[in-house]
Design a protein around this motif. Structure first.
Motif, PDB file in Angstrom:
ATOM      1  N   ARG A 162       0.855  -1.168   0.000  1.00 43.44           N
ATOM      2  CA  ARG A 162       0.000   0.000   0.000  1.00 43.44           C
ATOM      3  C   ARG A 162       0.900   1.229   0.000  1.00 43.44           C
ATOM      4  N   PRO A 163       0.708   2.160  -0.937  1.00 46.74           N
ATOM      5  CA  PRO A 163       1.518   3.384  -0.936  1.00 46.74           C
ATOM      6  C   PRO A 163       1.149   4.273   0.246  1.00 46.74           C
ATOM      7  N   GLN A 164       1.997   5.242   0.538  1.00 48.14           N
ATOM      8  CA  GLN A 164       1.727   6.134   1.650  1.00 48.14           C
ATOM      9  C   GLN A 164       0.423   6.885   1.463  1.00 48.14           C
ATOM     10  N   SER A 165       0.060   7.178   0.218  1.00 48.62           N
ATOM     11  CA  SER A 165      -1.187   7.897  -0.043  1.00 48.62           C
ATOM     12  C   SER A 165      -2.398   7.148   0.503  1.00 48.62           C
ATOM     13  N   TYR A 166      -2.318   5.836   0.538  1.00 42.58           N
ATOM     14  CA  TYR A 166      -3.401   5.021   1.104  1.00 42.58           C
ATOM     15  C   TYR A 166      -3.579   5.340   2.591  1.00 42.58           C
ATOM     16  N   TYR A 167      -2.461   5.445   3.301  1.00 42.89           N
ATOM     17  CA  TYR A 167      -2.528   5.705   4.747  1.00 42.89           C
ATOM     18  C   TYR A 167      -2.709   7.184   5.075  1.00 42.89           C
ATOM     19  N   ASP A 168      -2.593   8.044   4.075  1.00 44.92           N
ATOM     20  CA  ASP A 168      -2.828   9.469   4.314  1.00 44.92           C
ATOM     21  C   ASP A 168      -4.314   9.800   4.383  1.00 44.92           C
ATOM     22  N   GLU A 169      -5.166   8.874   3.989  1.00 43.54           N
ATOM     23  CA  GLU A 169      -6.613   9.085   4.111  1.00 43.54           C
ATOM     24  C   GLU A 169      -6.965   9.212   5.592  1.00 43.54           C
ATOM     25  N   PRO A 170      -7.808  10.168   5.983  1.00 41.69           N
ATOM     26  CA  PRO A 170      -8.121  10.388   7.408  1.00 41.69           C
ATOM     27  C   PRO A 170      -8.599   9.117   8.107  1.00 41.69           C
ATOM     28  N   GLY A 171      -7.948   8.780   9.212  1.00 46.16           N
ATOM     29  CA  GLY A 171      -8.350   7.645  10.022  1.00 46.16           C
ATOM     30  C   GLY A 171      -7.759   6.319   9.612  1.00 46.16           C
ATOM     31  N   ARG A 172      -7.279   6.215   8.382  1.00 43.22           N
ATOM     32  CA  ARG A 172      -6.774   4.920   7.912  1.00 43.22           C
ATOM     33  C   ARG A 172      -5.425   4.620   8.560  1.00 43.22           C
ATOM     34  N   GLY A 173      -5.250   3.374   8.975  1.00 39.29           N
ATOM     35  CA  GLY A 173      -4.012   2.991   9.626  1.00 39.29           C
ATOM     36  C   GLY A 173      -3.915   3.463  11.066  1.00 39.29           C
ATOM     37  N   THR A 174      -5.098   3.666  11.704  1.00 38.96           N
ATOM     38  CA  THR A 174      -5.119   4.077  13.112  1.00 38.96           C
ATOM     39  C   THR A 174      -5.825   3.016  13.948  1.00 38.96           C
ATOM     40  N   LEU A 175      -5.454   2.958  15.207  1.00 39.38           N
ATOM     41  CA  LEU A 175      -6.136   2.038  16.129  1.00 39.38           C
ATOM     42  C   LEU A 175      -7.583   2.436  16.319  1.00 39.38           C
ATOM     43  N   ALA A 176      -7.838   3.732  16.419  1.00 35.22           N
ATOM     44  CA  ALA A 176      -9.182   4.205  16.733  1.00 35.22           C
ATOM     45  C   ALA A 176     -10.193   3.792  15.671  1.00 35.22           C
ATOM     46  N   ARG A 177      -9.833   3.903  14.386  1.00 33.00           N
ATOM     47  CA  ARG A 177     -10.796   3.589  13.335  1.00 33.00           C
ATOM     48  C   ARG A 177     -10.720   2.135  12.881  1.00 33.00           C
ATOM     49  N   ALA A 286      -3.601  -7.048  -3.962  1.00 34.46           N
ATOM     50  CA  ALA A 286      -2.300  -7.096  -3.297  1.00 34.46           C
ATOM     51  C   ALA A 286      -1.487  -5.833  -3.474  1.00 34.46           C
ATOM     52  N   GLY A 287      -1.770  -5.057  -4.516  1.00 32.27           N
ATOM     53  CA  GLY A 287      -0.942  -3.901  -4.814  1.00 32.27           C
ATOM     54  C   GLY A 287      -1.598  -2.581  -4.473  1.00 32.27           C
ATOM     55  N   ALA A 288      -1.254  -1.558  -5.232  1.00 34.65           N
ATOM     56  CA  ALA A 288      -1.714  -0.203  -4.937  1.00 34.65           C
ATOM     57  C   ALA A 288      -3.209  -0.031  -5.164  1.00 34.65           C
ATOM     58  N   GLY A 289      -3.817  -0.927  -5.966  1.00 29.20           N
ATOM     59  CA  GLY A 289      -5.255  -0.887  -6.182  1.00 29.20           C
ATOM     60  C   GLY A 289      -5.960  -1.869  -5.263  1.00 29.20           C
ATOM     61  N   PRO A 290      -6.397  -1.447  -4.071  1.00 29.74           N
ATOM     62  CA  PRO A 290      -6.919  -2.398  -3.087  1.00 29.74           C
ATOM     63  C   PRO A 290      -8.191  -3.114  -3.523  1.00 29.74           C
ATOM     64  N   MET A 291      -8.902  -2.594  -4.534  1.00 27.04           N
ATOM     65  CA  MET A 291     -10.136  -3.234  -4.986  1.00 27.04           C
ATOM     66  C   MET A 291      -9.937  -3.987  -6.301  1.00 27.04           C
ATOM     67  N   ASP A 292      -8.686  -4.341  -6.607  1.00 26.39           N
ATOM     68  CA  ASP A 292      -8.380  -5.040  -7.856  1.00 26.39           C
ATOM     69  C   ASP A 292      -8.625  -6.543  -7.699  1.00 26.39           C
TER      70      ASP A 292
END
Length: 335
Positions: A162-177, A286-292
């Motif tokens: 997953r590129p960093q842009s994926y985790y830059d989405e608000p809340g993504r990659g956080t324990l809270a969400r 598996a790659g940058a397109g999570p819905m592929d």
């Protein structure tokens, strides 16, 4: 709402974000068996775009979509930290629930969903669709028939990206969400499939960390050593830091044969030299397109959930069973 059900299952879909697309395609395929009464989102723009793509009736009134007397079941596709609130409301309104993985970001909240569904006599399923891939079902049948012999080892390798842009989405990659990183959000599908094939595993040791490839709160790389029910060794390596992303692999080594699942493809090599293969689409996001990936497994899972309600039985991927996968993930993160 207990007992058998006749006619198309009337459902409300709650949440129309990224995860909703394969569900919508599957529901369109199943139109004679499942009828979408409401597709609910608080985002007007998202709702309008969803209605234009799929033709389902869209509403911003989530409470009404849940409590509508016409509705038999609620499909929960919102972020993980909202699953329990919505699922509990639906269950208390007498609706069966199908919940996108995980059950909830919080393990206690996930346990609460299972307890409520059991107490009220309602069906609760979880979207862990890898169990419904044809190759996985063939492997399940082979294990049940003893074709692999006694399992001597099991190894799962999920090398995704997953590129960093994926985790830059608000809340993504956080324990809270999300309740966690690669284990809870990406590898949970493969871990659940592995556990469903080999049985309950115990964690001997695990290490989780965040690599230098991502700026995020939760883990993007995990290595775990486990024990199978017969004491045999197992391992899990899961990451979203392996650019550009590769199909996940599961190896089961038996006394009669070794089986390798590569995403949706199965290769079996018998000790006596015979070979067997189930060829399928190996795209898995598996790659940058999570819905592929295709929506075929989603369609099979939703069809099974509808059949479970009609036949008054547990869905093949029940919340009770999926809870064990979430407990295993919690044990790995605890080390």
């Amino acid at each position: 709402m207990t007992g058998t059900h006749s006619g198309p299952l009337a459902v409300s879909v709650i949440g129309l974000g990224m995860a909703a697309e394969p569900h919508a395609l599957a529901l369109r395929d199943l139109v004679e068996r499942v009828r979408v009464v409401h597709a609910a989102t608080r985002s007007v723009g998202r709702g309008q775009a969803f209605a234009a793509r799929h033709g389902f009736p869209v509403t911003a009134d989530i409470d009404a979509a849940i409590t509508d007397p016409v509705v038999d079941a609620v499909i929960v596709l919102t972020p993980p930290n909202t699953h329990a609130v919505i699922a509990e409301a639906a269950l208390h309104a007498g609706k069966h629930v199908l919940i996108e993985k995980p059950l909830d970001a919080s393990l206690p909240a996930a346990e609460g969903i299972v307890a409520t569904a059991g107490r009220l006599g309602l069906r609760a399923g979880v979207v862990l669709q890898h169990r419904f891939r044809p190759a996985a079902q063939r492997l399940r049948a082979m294990i049940d028939d003893g074709a692999l012999g006694a399992i001597q080892a099991a190894h799962l390798h999920v090398a995704w990206w997953r590129p960093q842009s994926y985790y830059d989405e608000p809340g993504r990659g956080t324990l809270a969400r999300d309740g966690g990183g690669v284990l809870m959000t990406q590898a949970i599908h493969a871990i659940d499939l592995m556990r469903s094939l080999v049985g309950p595993m115990t964690v001997a040791h695990a290490m989780a960390r965040t690599t230098a490839l991502h700026r995020m709160e939760v883990e993007d790389h995990v290595v775990a050593l486990l024990r199978l029910p017969n004491g045999a060794p197992a391992s899990i390596v899961a990451t979203t830091a392996a650019a550009p992303g590769f199909p996940e692999t599961l190896d089961l080594i038996g006394t009669r044969a070794t089986a390798r699942l590569t995403a949706g493809q199965l290769d079996v090599a018998y000790v006596d030299g015979r070979r067997e293969q189930v060829v399928a689409d190996t795209r898995s996001g598996a790659g940058a397109g999570p819905m592929d990936f295709t929506h075929d497994a989603h369609r099979a899972l939703i069809a099974d959930f509808a059949d479970a309600i009609r036949d008054d039985r547990s869905p093949l991927c029940s919340a009770h069973d999926a809870l064990e996968t979430q407990r295993l993930i919690a044990a790995m993160l605890a080390g």
